[in-house]
Design a protein around this motif. Structure first.
Motif, PDB file in Angstrom:
ATOM      1  N   THR A  13      43.467  36.344  39.714  1.00 32.65           N
ATOM      2  CA  THR A  13      42.062  36.329  39.288  1.00 32.65           C
ATOM      3  C   THR A  13      41.842  37.231  38.065  1.00 32.65           C
ATOM      4  O   THR A  13      41.289  36.804  37.053  1.00 32.65           O
ATOM      5  N   GLY A  44      54.803  36.931  37.727  1.00 29.20           N
ATOM      6  CA  GLY A  44      54.189  36.821  39.051  1.00 29.20           C
ATOM      7  C   GLY A  44      55.235  37.229  40.070  1.00 29.20           C
ATOM      8  O   GLY A  44      56.277  37.788  39.713  1.00 29.20           O
ATOM      9  N   ALA A  99      48.230  44.056  37.133  1.00 27.50           N
ATOM     10  CA  ALA A  99      47.061  43.497  37.832  1.00 27.50           C
ATOM     11  C   ALA A  99      47.545  42.732  39.053  1.00 27.50           C
ATOM     12  O   ALA A  99      46.985  41.710  39.425  1.00 27.50           O
ATOM     13  N   ASN A 123      45.697  47.662  39.924  1.00 27.72           N
ATOM     14  CA  ASN A 123      46.311  47.706  41.247  1.00 27.72           C
ATOM     15  C   ASN A 123      46.280  49.152  41.767  1.00 27.72           C
ATOM     16  O   ASN A 123      46.885  50.038  41.166  1.00 27.72           O
ATOM     17  N   LYS A 124      45.576  49.367  42.878  1.00 27.40           N
ATOM     18  CA  LYS A 124      45.442  50.730  43.414  1.00 27.40           C
ATOM     19  C   LYS A 124      46.695  51.204  44.149  1.00 27.40           C
ATOM     20  O   LYS A 124      46.948  52.396  44.235  1.00 27.40           O
ATOM     21  N   ALA A 153      40.445  50.807  35.932  1.00 28.38           N
ATOM     22  CA  ALA A 153      40.017  49.645  36.726  1.00 28.38           C
ATOM     23  C   ALA A 153      40.338  49.764  38.214  1.00 28.38           C
ATOM     24  O   ALA A 153      39.987  48.883  38.993  1.00 28.38           O
ATOM     25  N   GLY A 343      34.818  41.942  39.888  1.00 25.42           N
ATOM     26  CA  GLY A 343      34.666  40.739  39.065  1.00 25.42           C
ATOM     27  C   GLY A 343      35.776  40.704  38.030  1.00 25.42           C
ATOM     28  O   GLY A 343      36.148  41.741  37.478  1.00 25.42           O
ATOM     29  N   THR A 347      36.695  43.668  35.184  1.00 18.95           N
ATOM     30  CA  THR A 347      37.933  44.393  35.522  1.00 18.95           C
ATOM     31  C   THR A 347      38.965  44.217  34.407  1.00 18.95           C
ATOM     32  O   THR A 347      39.599  45.193  33.970  1.00 18.95           O
TER      33      THR A 347
END
Ligand SMILES: NC(=O)c1ccc[n+]([C@@H]2O[C@H](COP(=O)([O-])OP(=O)(O)OC[C@H]3O[C@@H](n4cnc5c(N)ncnc54)[C@H](OP(=O)(O)O)[C@@H]3O)[C@@H](O)[C@H]2O)c1
Length: 364
Positions: A13, A44, A99, A123-124, A153, A343, A347
């Motif tokens: 996303t 990916g 991300a 990415n946290k 972000a 969103g 982001t």
């Protein structure tokens, strides 16, 4: 002309929109900053597509990758990004944009920093690893405002939460308290509850509107908010672990392991209790909010709280986020950042603002 190569890790996303924003802004960046931004690789879970030369991937290839992913088709080749990364970094200033979701990218992130690249995260997970994990030190040692890891972000999407905190710290302000409604999901749910909607119905509505994760327990457990509290705490140099955070989960123990449908059905057992709390709050000019709170003396707590309706936090409606910093200088009136905290577009743009900061430095 300065040049920088991007490596896009995760193109779901957020990552997909980010690639589109890069394609859309390239000309502007060339004209405004004399900065040429290309995308050297897109990865990916199944592998990476790597550009054949320093010119980066063609827009046609990038569009096809993004569209294939959106259609659920597996685009790309199975090249290992870990193998390709040293070659990319050797050919010029490089910034990795993570991300992805989850811890699967941590080794790659650490490798990128080790090679001298910049790193931007939405990415946290990499920043929330246990302190005892040696990769935690490798990542957090680059997170100061002068470091090569940027993570705006991870907390409030595109809102300037981390950069505000770093500006306060860099100007030697004393952070006394950070309070925030950092979950659009909880915001949407408790605005509805405050308007008299039963809790279980508010959860179903939020899910139907796409505000929750597919399994709403991922939000209602409070873990995502706790991770943001952890990142804010660590950004202030307090290297706590997730277990050090008191988290009030809204998922009752008996419903932790049942199916999503059963969870949603049985959630109505909570309606009476939460409805009563909402009514009591209303009667005393308060509102119910799911809040992250950090204090200099008390660390991080995460849970449902009654907040004065007259405060910016108490007046917040819907899925908006808000973070309030009370400091030595912002004492009587806090410094407040608010707006949409999720969103893809905001982001991705937050990640690109971080990317540009690093690009000016690395390619300068
Ligand atoms: N969406 C938001 O509003 C928002 C806001 C702030 C922060 N974030 C964070 O940003 C990240 C991305 O969010 P999203 O909404 O874009 O999630 P998403 O749609 O689920 O996309 C995640 C992407 O990460 C990829 N991925 C997972 N593990 C990977 C690995 N080990 N290596 C490479 N790629 C990997 C997935 O690959 P496959 O395509 O192969 O599945 C997928 O393309 C998440 O960490 C999220 O918490 C999101």
């Amino acid at each position: 002309m300065k040049r920088v190569s991007l490596v896009q890790v995760g193109f779901g996303t957020v990552g997909g929109v980010l690639i589109e924003q890069v394609m859309g802004n390239r000309v502007l960046w060339r004209e405004r900053f004399k900065l040429d931004v290309s995308i050297a690789a897109v990865a990916g879970r199944s592998g990476a597509t790597v550009a054949p030369d320093a010119g980066g991937l063609d827009d046609d290839v990038l569009r096809r990758l993004v569209n294939d992913r959106r259609r659920g088709a597996s685009g790309g080749t199975a090249t290992s990004l870990a193998d390709a990364l040293p070659g990319i970094v050797n050919s010029g200033p490089t910034i990795v944009l993570d991300a992805a979701a989850g811890e699967g990218t941590v080794d790659l992130d650490v490798q990128a920093l080790g090679l001298g690249a910049g790193l931007v995260l939405s990415n946290k997970a990499p920043l929330a690893l246990p302190v005892s994990d040696p990769r935690t030190q490798a990542l957090w040692s680059e997170t100061a405002s002068t470091g090569r890891l940027k993570f705006e972000a991870t907390c409030g999407a595109g809102l300037p939460v981390i950069s505000t905190l770093q500006s306060l710290l860099d100007t030697d302000d004393r952070i006394e308290e950070i309070s925030g409604a950092l979950s659009g999901t909880f915001g949407a749910i408790f605005s509805a509850v405050g308007a008299g909607v039963p809790f279980s119905e508010a959860v179903r509505d939020a899910r139907a509107q796409g505000y929750t994760e597919p399994d709403p327990r991922d939000d209602l457990s409070g873990l995502d908010v706790a991770r943001k509290g952890l990142i804010l705490s660590r950004a202030m140099g307090k290297m706590i672990d997730i277990d050090d955070i008191e988290v009030h989960s809204l998922v009752p123990d008996p419903l932790v392991a049942v199916s999503i449908d059963e969870f949603l059905d049985r959630l109505s057992d909570q309606d009476l209790d939460i409805g009563r709390q909402a009514e009591e709050s209303l009667a005393t000019e308060m509102s119910l909010k799911y809040i992250m709170n950090w204090t200099a003396g008390g660390g991080v707590t995460v849970g449902l709280r009654r907040v004065q309706r007259s405060t910016v936090l108490g007046a917040l409606q819907g899925p908006e986020n808000i973070v309030s910093f009370r400091t030595g200088r912002y004492d009587q009136y806090s410094c407040v950042v608010s707006g949409p905290g999720a969103g893809a577009a905001v982001t991705a743009a937050g990640m690109l603002a971080d990317m540009l900061t690093l690009a000016h430095r690395l390619a300068g």
